[in-house]
Design a protein around this motif. Sequence first.
Motif, PDB file in Angstrom:
ATOM      1  N   PHE A 141       0.840  -1.193   0.000  1.00 10.53           N
ATOM      2  CA  PHE A 141       0.000   0.000   0.000  1.00 10.53           C
ATOM      3  C   PHE A 141       0.879   1.248   0.000  1.00 10.53           C
ATOM      4  CE2 PHE A 141      -2.405  -3.318   2.284  1.00 10.53           C
ATOM      5  CZ  PHE A 141      -3.453  -3.448   1.392  1.00 10.53           C
ATOM      6  N   TYR A 142       0.549   2.159  -0.882  1.00 10.51           N
ATOM      7  CA  TYR A 142       1.302   3.408  -1.027  1.00 10.51           C
ATOM      8  C   TYR A 142       0.429   4.553  -0.535  1.00 10.51           C
ATOM      9  CZ  TYR A 142       3.474   7.458  -3.294  1.00 10.51           C
ATOM     10  OH  TYR A 142       4.045   8.687  -3.550  1.00 10.51           O
ATOM     11  N   VAL A 143       0.978   5.388   0.338  1.00 10.21           N
ATOM     12  CA  VAL A 143       0.248   6.535   0.888  1.00 10.21           C
ATOM     13  C   VAL A 143       1.042   7.798   0.572  1.00 10.21           C
ATOM     14  CG1 VAL A 143      -0.779   7.581   2.931  1.00 10.21           C
ATOM     15  CG2 VAL A 143      -0.646   5.088   2.747  1.00 10.21           C
ATOM     16  N   GLY A 144       0.598   8.539  -0.423  1.00 10.37           N
ATOM     17  CA  GLY A 144       1.217   9.811  -0.762  1.00 10.37           C
ATOM     18  C   GLY A 144       0.430  10.959  -0.177  1.00 10.37           C
ATOM     19  N   ALA A 189       0.055   9.584  -6.088  1.00 10.87           N
ATOM     20  CA  ALA A 189      -0.510   8.241  -6.193  1.00 10.87           C
ATOM     21  C   ALA A 189      -0.478   7.757  -7.636  1.00 10.87           C
ATOM     22  CB  ALA A 189      -1.942   8.237  -5.657  1.00 10.87           C
ATOM     23  N   GLN A 190      -0.869   8.605  -8.563  1.00 16.84           N
ATOM     24  CA  GLN A 190      -0.863   8.233  -9.977  1.00 16.84           C
ATOM     25  C   GLN A 190       0.552   7.929 -10.457  1.00 16.84           C
ATOM     26  OE1 GLN A 190      -2.808  11.795 -11.467  1.00 16.84           O
ATOM     27  NE2 GLN A 190      -4.724  10.677 -11.814  1.00 16.84           N
ATOM     28  N   GLU A 191       1.511   8.751 -10.029  1.00 18.29           N
ATOM     29  CA  GLU A 191       2.893   8.567 -10.455  1.00 18.29           C
ATOM     30  C   GLU A 191       3.456   7.248  -9.934  1.00 18.29           C
ATOM     31  OE1 GLU A 191       7.189  10.875  -9.945  1.00 18.29           O
ATOM     32  OE2 GLU A 191       5.314  11.999  -9.742  1.00 18.29           O
ATOM     33  N   PHE A 192       3.150   6.913  -8.691  1.00 18.93           N
ATOM     34  CA  PHE A 192       3.662   5.666  -8.118  1.00 18.93           C
ATOM     35  C   PHE A 192       3.059   4.452  -8.827  1.00 18.93           C
ATOM     36  CE2 PHE A 192       3.598   2.110  -5.140  1.00 18.93           C
ATOM     37  CZ  PHE A 192       4.920   2.088  -4.721  1.00 18.93           C
ATOM     38  N   ILE A 193       1.758   4.458  -9.060  1.00 18.89           N
ATOM     39  CA  ILE A 193       1.110   3.326  -9.705  1.00 18.89           C
ATOM     40  C   ILE A 193       1.596   3.178 -11.147  1.00 18.89           C
ATOM     41  CG2 ILE A 193      -1.103   2.477 -10.563  1.00 18.89           C
ATOM     42  CD1 ILE A 193      -0.686   1.910  -7.627  1.00 18.89           C
ATOM     43  N   ILE A 204      -3.170  -2.203  -8.925  1.00 16.91           N
ATOM     44  CA  ILE A 204      -2.688  -3.202  -9.873  1.00 16.91           C
ATOM     45  C   ILE A 204      -2.774  -4.552  -9.172  1.00 16.91           C
ATOM     46  CG2 ILE A 204      -0.766  -4.001 -11.290  1.00 16.91           C
ATOM     47  CD1 ILE A 204       0.324  -1.168 -11.270  1.00 16.91           C
ATOM     48  N   ASN A 205      -3.506  -5.482  -9.745  1.00 20.76           N
ATOM     49  CA  ASN A 205      -3.650  -6.821  -9.185  1.00 20.76           C
ATOM     50  C   ASN A 205      -2.694  -7.787  -9.878  1.00 20.76           C
ATOM     51  OD1 ASN A 205      -6.013  -6.536  -7.283  1.00 20.76           O
ATOM     52  ND2 ASN A 205      -6.958  -5.782  -9.162  1.00 20.76           N
ATOM     53  N   PHE A 206      -2.134  -8.718  -9.115  1.00 23.25           N
ATOM     54  CA  PHE A 206      -1.173  -9.676  -9.655  1.00 23.25           C
ATOM     55  C   PHE A 206      -1.746 -11.085  -9.586  1.00 23.25           C
ATOM     56  CE2 PHE A 206       1.306  -5.994  -8.664  1.00 23.25           C
ATOM     57  CZ  PHE A 206       2.285  -5.959  -9.654  1.00 23.25           C
ATOM     58  N   GLN A 262      -1.498  -0.978  -4.259  1.00 21.02           N
ATOM     59  CA  GLN A 262      -2.627  -0.045  -4.216  1.00 21.02           C
ATOM     60  C   GLN A 262      -2.202   1.280  -3.600  1.00 21.02           C
ATOM     61  OE1 GLN A 262      -6.079  -1.031  -1.648  1.00 21.02           O
ATOM     62  NE2 GLN A 262      -7.376  -0.521  -3.405  1.00 21.02           N
ATOM     63  N   ALA A 263      -2.624   2.357  -4.246  1.00 20.88           N
ATOM     64  CA  ALA A 263      -2.371   3.700  -3.720  1.00 20.88           C
ATOM     65  C   ALA A 263      -3.586   4.154  -2.937  1.00 20.88           C
ATOM     66  CB  ALA A 263      -2.091   4.672  -4.858  1.00 20.88           C
TER      67      ALA A 263
END
Length: 519
Positions: free
Chosen positions: A75-78, A84-88, A122-124, A131-132
């Motif tokens: 999990f990404y918390v910006g 968030a968009q940039e990380f994903i 993004i699911n793997f 997830q952001a």
Amino acid sequence: MIPESTLDLSQYDNINEYQFNENELLLQYQKDWVADESPLKIAEKSRRTGLTWAEASDAVLTASKRRSAGGTNHFYVGSNKEMAQEFIAAAAMWAEAFNEAASSIQEEILEDEDKDILTYTINFASGFKVQALSSNPSNMRGRQGNVTIDEAAFHDRLAEVLKAALALTMWGAKVRLISTHNGWGNLFNEIIQDSRAGKKRFSVHRITLDDACDHGLYKRICQIKGWEWSKQSEIVWKEGLLKDTATREDALEEYYCEPKQGGGAYLNRMLIESRMQPAPVIRFTGSPEFNTWPEHLREAEINDWCKENLLPELEKLNPKEQHAFGEDFARTGDLTVLAPMALNQQLMRSIPFLVELKNLPFKNQEQIVYYINDRLPRLMALKFDARGNGQYLAEQAAYKYGQRVEQVMLSQAWYLDNMPKLKAAFEDDGIRLPKDADVLNDLRAIQLVKGVPKIPDVKTGQNKDRHGDAAIAIAMAYAASLEDVVEYGYHAVPKGYQEDSDRLTRTIRTTAGFRRGMI
């Protein structure tokens, strides 16, 4: 580091200390970060060094593994939607580069406390995801996986976000903090200092602009942009970045991991805690039911509460010591804080106890104020917050205690005159106050706002239900303790007085039974 007298970097010869390989996707400091398997790690970094980009690669590698191989969610918390968009997007690129089976970027809606929040996922094939999330701590409830908190120093609710993230570590999750600095007193910097002192378990990475360039950052930029690299062009590029920054202090903070002393909290955590000692903070909250009682019943209840909670503390006070009093007022939104202050023979100022009142009617606040001050030995001076509704209580206190009371209209001029004196008391080891987390956070809420040390117009405290209230009350009490106040007291004629005693007769006629002296 930057020279004291100039930002000219031409004197530096150790550029690109590490071998740069244009075919490798990660630079050495990025590899070091990804390779660190510490459950808690933190990076203080220069701007735009690509550490978040490297973190995205680690997120993909982790989420793409099966559980038996150590896979989990990430999990990404910006601090904003763009981050968030940039990380994903970076995670999607890495998934493609690693040839991992993954879905395209999906937008999902999370139900938040106040509004629905758009997230990116993004699911793997492993069953895990990257997830952001938004920076609302509640979004991490019921989740399990690693957490990256990016630009941590700029999160409005970092303490709450970190608290929620650390709860996930109970089941083996890992937490990463990444950020440039935002002031010496910022929680992000405090965690770094505590980690370096061994008080916290975070592994600390420090990446300055020089560090990043030594590992090939500028060469990477040249590779991507199609520029020709040279030592001189790198020097000019660095110099331009630094000269374009508003001040030298900003440049040190933005590019060299040196938090500004003038930014963030006015009083740092370590200094405040060193001046704390065990002492009670006595709290009373008026319930809706209590506040509807007839006045005589509320008065009786408060009188009993004062006898039970305040009187034992008041009876401990040294009758030979002078005392001052400070108050910060609130009726419903924030807190009223009452701060008596003792001044001993060595001029040490100490808060023997604090009183915090929440949602309490005016008359009962007045009752408690009188109960305390009527029992403070050698009461010197009192300062009351007279803004808004606080003017009522300040005015009533002035009627009762006379010229010893100052009705303070807090202003920039007042802050400029009094806050530096309070800070000096902390630095000179001249003050003691109760050891309490809320008191600590209130004092840390004092910030330099356009050069003025004050409480910003934002809510403070973990539940955002304070406004630096204890800090204002303590500042008021300290300012009151500095006043030169003349004490008048009536002294009875001694027993055995003889009417033919010329000395006593003259004394009584001259002073009418009163003596005058400095407190």
